[in-house]
Design a protein around this motif. Sequence first.
Motif, mmCIF file in Angstrom:
data_model
loop_
_atom_site.group_PDB
_atom_site.id
_atom_site.type_symbol
_atom_site.label_atom_id
_atom_site.label_comp_id
_atom_site.label_asym_id
_atom_site.label_seq_id
_atom_site.Cartn_x
_atom_site.Cartn_y
_atom_site.Cartn_z
ATOM 1 N N ASP A 1 3.380 -36.366 15.079
ATOM 2 C CA ASP A 1 3.118 -35.112 15.790
ATOM 3 C C ASP A 1 4.140 -34.042 15.421
ATOM 4 O OD1 ASP A 1 0.986 -36.368 17.021
ATOM 5 O OD2 ASP A 1 2.028 -36.651 18.939
ATOM 6 N N TYR A 2 5.385 -34.442 15.308
ATOM 7 C CA TYR A 2 6.448 -33.497 14.972
ATOM 8 C C TYR A 2 6.219 -32.897 13.587
ATOM 9 C CZ TYR A 2 11.065 -31.486 14.308
ATOM 10 O OH TYR A 2 12.091 -30.608 14.085
ATOM 11 N N LEU A 3 5.931 -33.747 12.623
ATOM 12 C CA LEU A 3 5.679 -33.246 11.268
ATOM 13 C C LEU A 3 4.482 -32.304 11.240
ATOM 14 C CD1 LEU A 3 6.256 -36.442 9.106
ATOM 15 C CD2 LEU A 3 7.649 -34.371 9.116
ATOM 16 N N TYR A 4 3.436 -32.687 11.921
ATOM 17 C CA TYR A 4 2.224 -31.876 11.927
ATOM 18 C C TYR A 4 2.459 -30.533 12.609
ATOM 19 C CZ TYR A 4 -2.636 -30.549 12.372
ATOM 20 O OH TYR A 4 -3.826 -29.879 12.302
ATOM 21 N N SER A 5 3.130 -30.540 13.743
ATOM 22 C CA SER A 5 3.329 -29.309 14.507
ATOM 23 C C SER A 5 4.355 -28.370 13.877
ATOM 24 C CB SER A 5 3.741 -29.632 15.947
ATOM 25 O OG SER A 5 5.022 -30.216 15.972
ATOM 26 N N HIS A 6 5.157 -28.870 12.980
ATOM 27 C CA HIS A 6 6.155 -28.034 12.316
ATOM 28 C C HIS A 6 5.744 -27.679 10.883
ATOM 29 C CE1 HIS A 6 8.480 -29.282 15.778
ATOM 30 N NE2 HIS A 6 9.266 -28.256 15.525
ATOM 31 N N GLY A 7 4.448 -27.732 10.625
ATOM 32 C CA GLY A 7 3.930 -27.311 9.335
ATOM 33 C C GLY A 7 4.275 -28.238 8.190
ATOM 34 N N GLY A 8 4.619 -29.471 8.540
ATOM 35 C CA GLY A 8 4.966 -30.438 7.506
ATOM 36 C C GLY A 8 3.741 -31.048 6.876
ATOM 37 N N ILE A 9 3.889 -32.245 6.441
ATOM 38 C CA ILE A 9 2.825 -32.982 5.780
ATOM 39 C C ILE A 9 1.650 -33.138 6.749
ATOM 40 C CG2 ILE A 9 2.274 -35.180 4.672
ATOM 41 C CD1 ILE A 9 5.302 -35.490 4.191
ATOM 42 N N PRO A 10 0.421 -32.966 6.273
ATOM 43 C CA PRO A 10 -0.733 -33.187 7.152
ATOM 44 C C PRO A 10 -0.681 -34.550 7.842
ATOM 45 C CG PRO A 10 -1.439 -32.258 5.076
ATOM 46 C CD PRO A 10 0.037 -32.578 4.938
ATOM 47 N N CYS A 11 -1.226 -34.595 9.006
ATOM 48 C CA CYS A 11 -1.144 -35.744 9.900
ATOM 49 C C CYS A 11 -1.487 -37.075 9.233
ATOM 50 C CB CYS A 11 -2.062 -35.481 11.079
ATOM 51 S SG CYS A 11 -1.813 -36.554 12.459
#
Length: 68
Positions: free
Chosen positions: A49-59
Amino acid sequence: ITKLPPSRRQIFILSRQQGLNRKEIAEKLNLSESTVKNQLTSALRFLQDYLYSHGGIPCSISFILLMR
């Protein structure tokens, strides 16, 4: 990983960086295997969730990278 609570971070590191299985982690930390499983699940969900919500790698990709 540094955003995880200390005990959850320790379990995650033992699993993903040191390669211990749930039983080994449970014995090392004097926890039940179900507690270790629940903590790992929570850690993975948080990181995903953190990666996804911070514009990181797709979920879906982040989940694969976090799994062994």
